[in-house]
Design an enzyme around this catalytic site. Structure first.
Site, mmCIF file in Angstrom:
data_model
loop_
_atom_site.group_PDB
_atom_site.id
_atom_site.type_symbol
_atom_site.label_atom_id
_atom_site.label_comp_id
_atom_site.label_asym_id
_atom_site.label_seq_id
_atom_site.Cartn_x
_atom_site.Cartn_y
_atom_site.Cartn_z
ATOM 1 N N ARG A 47 -13.544 -18.945 9.266
ATOM 2 C CA ARG A 47 -12.841 -17.729 9.614
ATOM 3 C C ARG A 47 -11.638 -17.729 10.555
ATOM 4 N NH1 ARG A 47 -16.804 -15.547 12.375
ATOM 5 N NH2 ARG A 47 -15.751 -15.185 14.378
ATOM 6 N N TYR A 105 1.433 4.981 2.261
ATOM 7 C CA TYR A 105 0.169 4.729 1.781
ATOM 8 C C TYR A 105 -0.752 5.548 2.272
ATOM 9 C CZ TYR A 105 -3.798 2.026 -0.149
ATOM 10 O OH TYR A 105 -4.835 1.779 -0.799
ATOM 11 N N ASP A 153 6.363 -2.107 7.045
ATOM 12 C CA ASP A 153 5.617 -2.664 6.073
ATOM 13 C C ASP A 153 6.727 -2.810 4.740
ATOM 14 O OD1 ASP A 153 4.346 -2.903 3.432
ATOM 15 O OD2 ASP A 153 2.461 -1.711 4.138
ATOM 16 N N LYS A 161 0.739 -7.479 -4.086
ATOM 17 C CA LYS A 161 1.647 -6.907 -5.029
ATOM 18 C C LYS A 161 2.669 -7.756 -5.466
ATOM 19 C CE LYS A 161 -0.388 -2.965 -3.952
ATOM 20 N NZ LYS A 161 -1.331 -3.105 -2.961
#
Length: 552
Positions: A217, A270, A343, A368
């Site tokens: 992790r 978004y 972003d 993306k």
């Protein structure tokens, strides 16, 4: 066939193609070579080793294979050893102390027997494994740079690369990969934990005298390569890659906005980001001011009335591609002690460098354009080491770790990022112009068009305007559905930025649970279409869009 212990491979001088398999011998006390820094995680042979290699001394090298490699060879992983298994193969240590001594005295390469004997007697030389630790020790270990020897400190890996296109191919790998291997592609290191040879090493790690991986992790060698590549493109000190773009957004917001704090965001964004800001953050006492992307006066007012910790927006925004003047808002926010995070998913690191414009952080849904093949979920944040450490520490608590196989796909996808984005920029710009002139299209939203409200801002801070165009069909919901269904090339899907073209109606794909009036509050009309152009031939896409328009 069961094999105990470690498998050792000797390349003999009698035949360059002969391999001798021998019984296991304990090489745990064998010294590992010190890694000369060539890039952040670079490894190049030292002078003695280069001399040995050039003199034909390769025959004396003993490769140590980890125990689990034997198991891998006996399974289907054998067929994939160039990918998964190679990480274990090349992690083997080369016994080079005797080679160095021989080269220093002018002697030839030592015999295999001498190498083995010398290795067994030589003192252990602790190796610095560049990995992620817990707490404040970051993935690349730079928070504790003082624990590293001088020759292991970071060097600029991209000093000879002058373009983003070259960086997408080589950054983080050619000059800086922490995994020692001759493979061109970065190996996938599939492990959930990392071991320490002695408790003393673990204590050194915990007391920050040693940089090392500890637990999956906290970091992974494959993941580090993806992060280094993104950092090079963004011009960032550090990058953290996570399981999704939403994971990156939520962790960043919780890490940087204190309980009871205040943030500023924009109307067009978004939807899931808006939901998190409006419904989850208030549970922590965090409030938000929402302004139009171009409302500079609204930003000034929010900064005056509130103790703002963060200004967070997309630029361009989703799905109407509004643009924020990054330099201006950064200057305003910094004057009041607020951070700025942009972003930049729609822009990509190739079309826009927001850190250079003054932003503190840049965030991407790497699913993306960065991944670019519609086959992986990932998100990333880049910025200064100080801020990234704060975000990374919370990430280590919350999880949301990117799988190393997904990191490999991100690395793979980025190698063609500059080629894909160049094609998508060109196709989107040309199609936006065609759509704007078409009688069956009511309005087009694309920052590359002079009709766009922030076109002047986009021209100033972007070198390309992206591969996605939104537009309104001259008709209602049913007419728009007819247009979408008449298209033959794009898939009807919710994502964007991949090689394949994708189309959707936001009113149905993302806002179908809201009424028409509620959708209108967010600028989502029933006739709105978002079209992500892939890398298909422009003429094919043009013909498809035009025939679909003729069908309505």
């Amino acid at each position: 066939m069961a094999v105990s212990g470690c498998l050792h491979l000797q390349i003999t001088s009698a035949s360059s193609s002969a391999f001798e398999c021998r019984s296991a011998r304990d090489f745990r006390s064998s010294p590992r070579p010190e890694k000369a820094s060539y890039g952040r995680f670079g490894c190049r042979p030292d002078a003695a080793k280069r001399a040995m290699l050039s003199s034909g001394g390769l025959s004396s090298l003993i490769f140590r294979f980890p125990p689990n490699f034997v198991r891998q060879l006996s399974t289907k992983a054998r067929r994939n050893c160039s990918n998964i298994g190679v990480a274990q193969v090349v992690a083997a240590s080369w016994s080079n102390n005797n080679i160095s001594a021989s080269a220093a005295t002018g002697g030839g390469a030592p015999s295999p027997a001498a190498a083995i004997a010398g290795a067994a007697a030589a003192p252990v030389v602790p190796a610095l494994d560049f990995v992620a630790g817990g707490e404040a020790l970051a993935v690349d270990g730079l928070e504790n740079a003082d624990v590293l020897s001088e020759d292991l400190r970071t060097h600029e890996a991209s000093s000879f690369l002058s373009s983003d296109g070259s960086l997408t191919v080589h950054a983080g790998e050619r000059l800086g990969r922490g995994i020692v291997t001759d493979a061109i592609t970065t190996p996938v290191v599939n492990t959930s934990a990392y071991f320490f040879k002695k408790t003393a090493e673990l204590i050194d790690f915990k007391e920050k005298r040693r940089a090392s991986f500890e637990y999956g992790r906290y970091g992974n060698p494959t993941t580090v390569v993806a992060e280094e590549k993104i950092s090079a493109l963004e011009g960032a000190e550090s990058t953290l890659i996570m399981a999704s773009g939403m994971c990156a957004s939520t962790v960043m917001l919780m890490a940087l906005v204190p309980a009871g704090g205040h943030l500023v965001t924009t109307t067009d964004c978004y939807r899931k980001t808006r939901i998190f800001i409006e419904t989850i953050l208030p549970r922590m006492g965090i409030s938000a001011t929402v302004i139009d992307p171009a409302d500079i006066e609204g930003l000034k007012s929010a900064l005056e009335k509130n103790k703002v910790s963060l200004f967070f927006t997309e630029s361009p925004t989703n799905p109407l591609f509004r643009c924020v003047d990054v330099k201006l808002v950064s200057d305003l926010c910094h004057s009041k002690g607020a951070l700025v995070c942009i972003d930049g998913t729609f822009a990509t690191p190739l079309n826009q460098k927001v850190l250079a414009l003054g932003a503190d952080l840049v965030l991407h849904s790497a699913t993306k354009f960065i991944g670019g093949h519609n086959d992986v979920l990932a998100g990333c944040i880049s910025g200064s080491l100080k801020l990234m450490t704060e975000i990374r520490n919370l990430h280590h608590v919350l999880g949301g770790t990117l799988n190393p196989n997904a990191a490999y796909l991100i690395i793979r996808g980025m190698k063609t990022l500059h080629l894909r984005v160049k094609q998508q920029n060109s196709t989107a710009q040309r199609m936006a112009e065609i759509l704007e002139a078409h009688p069956k299209v009511k309005r087009v939203y694309y920052p590359g068009l002079p009709s766009h409200p922030e076109h002047h801002i986009a021209k100033k801070q972007m070198t390309g305007f992206g591969g996605v165009v939104s537009f309104e069909i001259d008709g209602d919901l049913v007419t728009t559905i007819k247009f979408v269904d008449a298209l033959k090339i794009p898939y009807i899907a919710p994502s964007f930025g991949g090689c394949e073209s994708i189309v959707d109606q936001p009113a149905i794909m993302s806002y179908w649970d809201l009424s028409q009036a509620e959708r209108a509050k967010y600028g989502i009309s029933d006739n709105l279409v978002r079209f992500s152009f892939g890398v298909e031939d422009f003429e094919d896409l043009k013909a498809d869009v035009l025939q679909a328009l003729e069908a309505i």
